[in-house]
Design a protein around this motif. Structure first.
Motif, PDB file in Angstrom:
ATOM      1  N   GLY A  34      42.002  52.666  40.417  1.00 58.78           N
ATOM      2  CA  GLY A  34      41.332  52.917  39.075  1.00 58.78           C
ATOM      3  C   GLY A  34      41.976  52.278  38.046  1.00 58.78           C
ATOM      4  O   GLY A  34      41.278  51.717  37.090  1.00 58.78           O
ATOM      5  N   ILE A  35      43.381  52.264  37.981  1.00 54.56           N
ATOM      6  CA  ILE A  35      44.075  51.777  36.748  1.00 54.56           C
ATOM      7  C   ILE A  35      43.991  50.262  36.809  1.00 54.56           C
ATOM      8  O   ILE A  35      43.727  49.566  36.086  1.00 54.56           O
ATOM      9  N   GLY A  43      38.806  45.372  33.853  1.00 58.51           N
ATOM     10  CA  GLY A  43      37.561  45.417  33.226  1.00 58.51           C
ATOM     11  C   GLY A  43      37.817  45.175  31.660  1.00 58.51           C
ATOM     12  O   GLY A  43      36.963  44.651  30.912  1.00 58.51           O
ATOM     13  N   ARG A  44      39.062  45.869  31.353  1.00 57.18           N
ATOM     14  CA  ARG A  44      39.083  46.106  29.997  1.00 57.18           C
ATOM     15  C   ARG A  44      39.415  44.846  29.414  1.00 57.18           C
ATOM     16  O   ARG A  44      39.280  44.281  28.219  1.00 57.18           O
ATOM     17  N   LEU A  97      43.622  57.302  29.408  1.00 56.36           N
ATOM     18  CA  LEU A  97      42.716  58.065  30.498  1.00 56.36           C
ATOM     19  C   LEU A  97      41.346  57.590  30.525  1.00 56.36           C
ATOM     20  O   LEU A  97      40.873  57.718  31.726  1.00 56.36           O
ATOM     21  N   TRP A  98      40.882  57.521  29.657  1.00 56.34           N
ATOM     22  CA  TRP A  98      39.377  56.679  29.723  1.00 56.34           C
ATOM     23  C   TRP A  98      39.160  55.537  30.459  1.00 56.34           C
ATOM     24  O   TRP A  98      38.333  55.383  31.206  1.00 56.34           O
ATOM     25  N   THR A  99      40.193  54.762  30.439  1.00 55.31           N
ATOM     26  CA  THR A  99      40.230  53.550  31.022  1.00 55.31           C
ATOM     27  C   THR A  99      40.296  53.744  32.641  1.00 55.31           C
ATOM     28  O   THR A  99      39.622  53.167  33.598  1.00 55.31           O
ATOM     29  N   ILE A 100      41.194  54.687  32.829  1.00 50.96           N
ATOM     30  CA  ILE A 100      41.399  55.081  34.215  1.00 50.96           C
ATOM     31  C   ILE A 100      40.164  55.702  34.931  1.00 50.96           C
ATOM     32  O   ILE A 100      39.609  55.494  35.931  1.00 50.96           O
ATOM     33  N   VAL A 101      39.635  56.538  33.963  1.00 44.38           N
ATOM     34  CA  VAL A 101      38.180  57.177  34.506  1.00 44.38           C
ATOM     35  C   VAL A 101      37.230  56.224  34.708  1.00 44.38           C
ATOM     36  O   VAL A 101      36.680  56.124  35.770  1.00 44.38           O
ATOM     37  N   VAL A 102      37.104  55.057  33.881  1.00 40.52           N
ATOM     38  CA  VAL A 102      36.053  54.482  33.995  1.00 40.52           C
ATOM     39  C   VAL A 102      36.141  53.360  35.335  1.00 40.52           C
ATOM     40  O   VAL A 102      35.516  52.902  36.181  1.00 40.52           O
ATOM     41  N   GLY A 103      37.493  52.867  35.412  1.00 42.10           N
ATOM     42  CA  GLY A 103      38.295  52.242  36.555  1.00 42.10           C
ATOM     43  C   GLY A 103      37.890  53.053  37.890  1.00 42.10           C
ATOM     44  O   GLY A 103      37.381  52.201  38.867  1.00 42.10           O
ATOM     45  N   TRP A 122      35.659  43.083  44.603  1.00 44.05           N
ATOM     46  CA  TRP A 122      36.293  43.174  43.263  1.00 44.05           C
ATOM     47  C   TRP A 122      35.305  42.827  42.072  1.00 44.05           C
ATOM     48  O   TRP A 122      35.957  43.469  41.202  1.00 44.05           O
ATOM     49  N   LEU A 123      34.778  41.739  42.217  1.00 46.08           N
ATOM     50  CA  LEU A 123      34.141  41.163  41.084  1.00 46.08           C
ATOM     51  C   LEU A 123      32.978  41.890  40.532  1.00 46.08           C
ATOM     52  O   LEU A 123      32.796  42.249  39.661  1.00 46.08           O
ATOM     53  N   ILE A 124      32.196  42.643  41.563  1.00 47.09           N
ATOM     54  CA  ILE A 124      31.419  43.797  41.468  1.00 47.09           C
ATOM     55  C   ILE A 124      32.074  44.961  40.666  1.00 47.09           C
ATOM     56  O   ILE A 124      31.510  45.340  39.608  1.00 47.09           O
ATOM     57  N   GLN A 125      33.257  45.350  40.952  1.00 44.21           N
ATOM     58  CA  GLN A 125      33.988  46.535  40.636  1.00 44.21           C
ATOM     59  C   GLN A 125      34.650  46.178  38.972  1.00 44.21           C
ATOM     60  O   GLN A 125      34.573  46.921  38.228  1.00 44.21           O
ATOM     61  N   ILE A 126      34.880  45.082  38.938  1.00 45.21           N
ATOM     62  CA  ILE A 126      35.670  44.557  37.700  1.00 45.21           C
ATOM     63  C   ILE A 126      34.536  44.446  36.486  1.00 45.21           C
ATOM     64  O   ILE A 126      34.503  44.899  35.569  1.00 45.21           O
ATOM     65  N   GLY A 127      33.293  43.780  37.038  1.00 46.63           N
ATOM     66  CA  GLY A 127      32.014  43.705  36.182  1.00 46.63           C
ATOM     67  C   GLY A 127      31.622  45.138  35.821  1.00 46.63           C
ATOM     68  O   GLY A 127      31.022  45.377  34.525  1.00 46.63           O
TER      69      GLY A 127
END
Length: 90
Positions: free
Chosen positions: A15-16, A22-23, A35-41, A68-73
């Motif tokens: 998630g991190i 993504g960020r 923490l929001w970045t981790i939750v979104v990840g 990976w590309l889908i997840q990062i998108g």
């Protein structure tokens, strides 16, 4: 350490990584916390894995680049949406 602890640690680390990548894709400065970045990840990693499995690209020989590309998108969309939602509160 129990297996659930190991799995939780792996999910958080993934998630991190996904959240940070993504960020980085989203231009400009985001006004959301770590923490929001981790939750979104984490959410993007789980949903992206499900989408990749649905498309049949989750298990390939070697690195699963499409997954990976889908997840990062998805993480980039989530970070941008959350940033916009947080900006509306300020």
């Amino acid at each position: 350490m129990e297996i659930t602890g190991i799995i939780s640690a792996i999910v958080i680390v993934i998630g991190i990584v996904i959240g940070v990548l993504g960020r980085l894709v989203v231009p400009g400065r985001q006004h959301i916390g770590v923490l929001w970045t981790i939750v979104v990840g984490i959410v993007a990693a789980l949903v992206g894995a499900a989408i990749a499995a649905g498309l049949g690209v989750a298990d390939t020989n070697g690195v699963d680049w499409i997954e990976w590309l889908i997840q990062i998108g998805l993480a980039a969309v989530g970070v941008a949406a959350l940033d916009r939602a947080m900006a509306g509160r300020r």
